[in-house]
Design an enzyme around this catalytic site. Sequence first.
Site, mmCIF file in Angstrom:
data_model
loop_
_atom_site.group_PDB
_atom_site.id
_atom_site.type_symbol
_atom_site.label_atom_id
_atom_site.label_comp_id
_atom_site.label_asym_id
_atom_site.label_seq_id
_atom_site.Cartn_x
_atom_site.Cartn_y
_atom_site.Cartn_z
ATOM 1 N N HIS A 493 -1.957 -4.253 6.202
ATOM 2 C CA HIS A 493 -2.073 -2.650 6.671
ATOM 3 C C HIS A 493 -0.541 -1.917 5.913
ATOM 4 C CE1 HIS A 493 -3.713 0.797 8.768
ATOM 5 N NE2 HIS A 493 -2.453 1.018 8.934
ATOM 6 N N GLU A 494 0.197 -2.273 6.734
ATOM 7 C CA GLU A 494 1.742 -1.370 6.349
ATOM 8 C C GLU A 494 2.067 -1.619 4.748
ATOM 9 O OE1 GLU A 494 2.560 0.408 8.258
ATOM 10 O OE2 GLU A 494 1.339 -0.299 10.139
ATOM 11 N N HIS A 497 0.330 1.215 2.987
ATOM 12 C CA HIS A 497 1.099 2.417 3.060
ATOM 13 C C HIS A 497 2.365 2.401 2.102
ATOM 14 C CE1 HIS A 497 -1.056 4.395 6.460
ATOM 15 N NE2 HIS A 497 -0.520 3.417 7.238
ATOM 16 N N HIS A 500 0.820 2.886 -1.268
ATOM 17 C CA HIS A 500 0.739 4.346 -1.587
ATOM 18 C C HIS A 500 1.792 5.125 -1.834
ATOM 19 C CE1 HIS A 500 -2.028 7.940 0.382
ATOM 20 N NE2 HIS A 500 -1.445 8.151 -0.671
#
Length: 568
Positions: A493-494, A497, A500
């Site tokens: 998940h991190e 980020h 992104h």
Amino acid sequence: MLLAAGARYARRLCGRGAAAALQGRTGRSCARDVSTSWSPVGAAFNVKPQSHLWSLLGERRGLFGVPELSTPEGFQVAQEEALKKTEWLVERACSTPPGPQTVLIFDELSDCLCRVADLADFVKIGHPDPAFREAAQEACRSIGTMVEKLNTNVELYQSLQRLLGDKKLMESLDAETRRVAELFMFDFEISGIHLDEEKRRRAVDLNVKILDLSNAFLMRTNFPNKIRKSLLPEHIQHHFARDGSHLIIDGLHAEASDDLVREAAYKIFLYPNADQLKCLEELLSSRDLLAKLVGYSTFSHRALQGTIAQTPETVMQFLEKLSEKLSERTRKDFKMMQGMKTKLNPQNSKLMPWDPPYYSGVIRAERYNIEPSLYCPFLSLGACMEGLNVLFNKLLGITLYAEQTFKGEVWCNDIRKLAVVHESEGLLGYIYCDFFQRANKPQQDCHFTIRGGRLKEDGSYQLPVVVLMLNLPHASRDFPTLLTPGMMENLFHEMGHAMHSMLGRTRYQHVTGTRCPTDFAEVPSILMEYFSNDYRVVSQFAKHYQTGQACCRSVLPSMTLWMPSCLT
């Protein structure tokens, strides 16, 4: 020039063998009983850094390579330089004829302040040295106050208004420049630029007060609670850290098998705090006053404007529909957990608030006949990082390279630094991986932007820098950090980020990477969770930390069935 420089960088990193890269670039050697078949990235996360090498790397550098930040006092220097440059940019923005240059100046102004505020925002909670945290907190407040003053600066607002008011000129701009100009105007509007001078001052004061209250509230949420040892049964005291005659409760211990441990941790860690409650009430009251002052019926309406959801009404409709759709499944899950607790603890079978995480895990283990001891050795941190590297390379043409850090560049000697390199675009940016537990570290997994990417006036690109913060157990002498499926999902998940931030290469830093509507910012990271939950992906990298043996198919399907958050 950017592409050429990036390509040279990629060749320099790729042109070294695994052994040379491991010893020369990461400066680390393999721990005992850990497989040596890892790629450089996998090895960088599966071995412990040798602290004595730090003294061999020349002069001390500041945090993130910023020279001023070699000491806490450097924050004062950095903020003074930023504020001085801000004054010059404001004058330039107000005197420049309306055109694309107006947007470039506004973006440079934003970048000037964000480069100090964003870095300080991380340091104030992530640095182990109280002096650094205090200096960063003061820098955050100073820069935050300036931002609020600029958002109510009439002359600055009018310079942007002249651009937006010229329809022909706006049509001549490219879509990205128009959008960024509109976003800057939006910031003025929600800050109360339309108010009279007295009300604008009130808006600034309220914004600064909200900034202080938010920081105080969030900082206190990370504080552990202490309790005298004599108040807890002796047989559970060893589950908690000791501080003289007290025990430190720094989390919920949600996976502890002893019901009493979970109950004690839940009640003590979440024990009501009068000061915290007062701070929260004052924060909510100040937000409400600000929203009404600048023309919104509630703070929710102000906060959601410009997001995908747009209004509180939309959010409530979504939550109500979601609750309705999940109600039957939730009742079924509750009944299953209640039955499991009755089976294991018939003398105390009522399901309590501290029970669901533990008993849902027990149900999965029983249903799929799989124990953590069977699959965790295949999910070492190095194996998962190797898997992310392979995934990013296949999907995005990106490769991660472990970089050596210099003394003073990082805040703890277990930080890993990754260079993110694209196969054709070259170096995209840097990720600092703050993955391991330490005293006083916030108990949360999160992504911090340290520096946003943007195209600079000289044609070069300002590379983004981010920090990923997790709370993983340290490697031991005999084995590396081994992850549970939940830990692996958080890691993916991190890293979503982080990608992104790396791939959102915009002309303007005001919209780079995760500087986008907050609800959209979670989309790439949630997509990454699906990869961590798919055995076809996990099978590409799950291998035993000692032997390098791939995880067998009899374990993998069960392991990935374990991962979904729902029981059914």
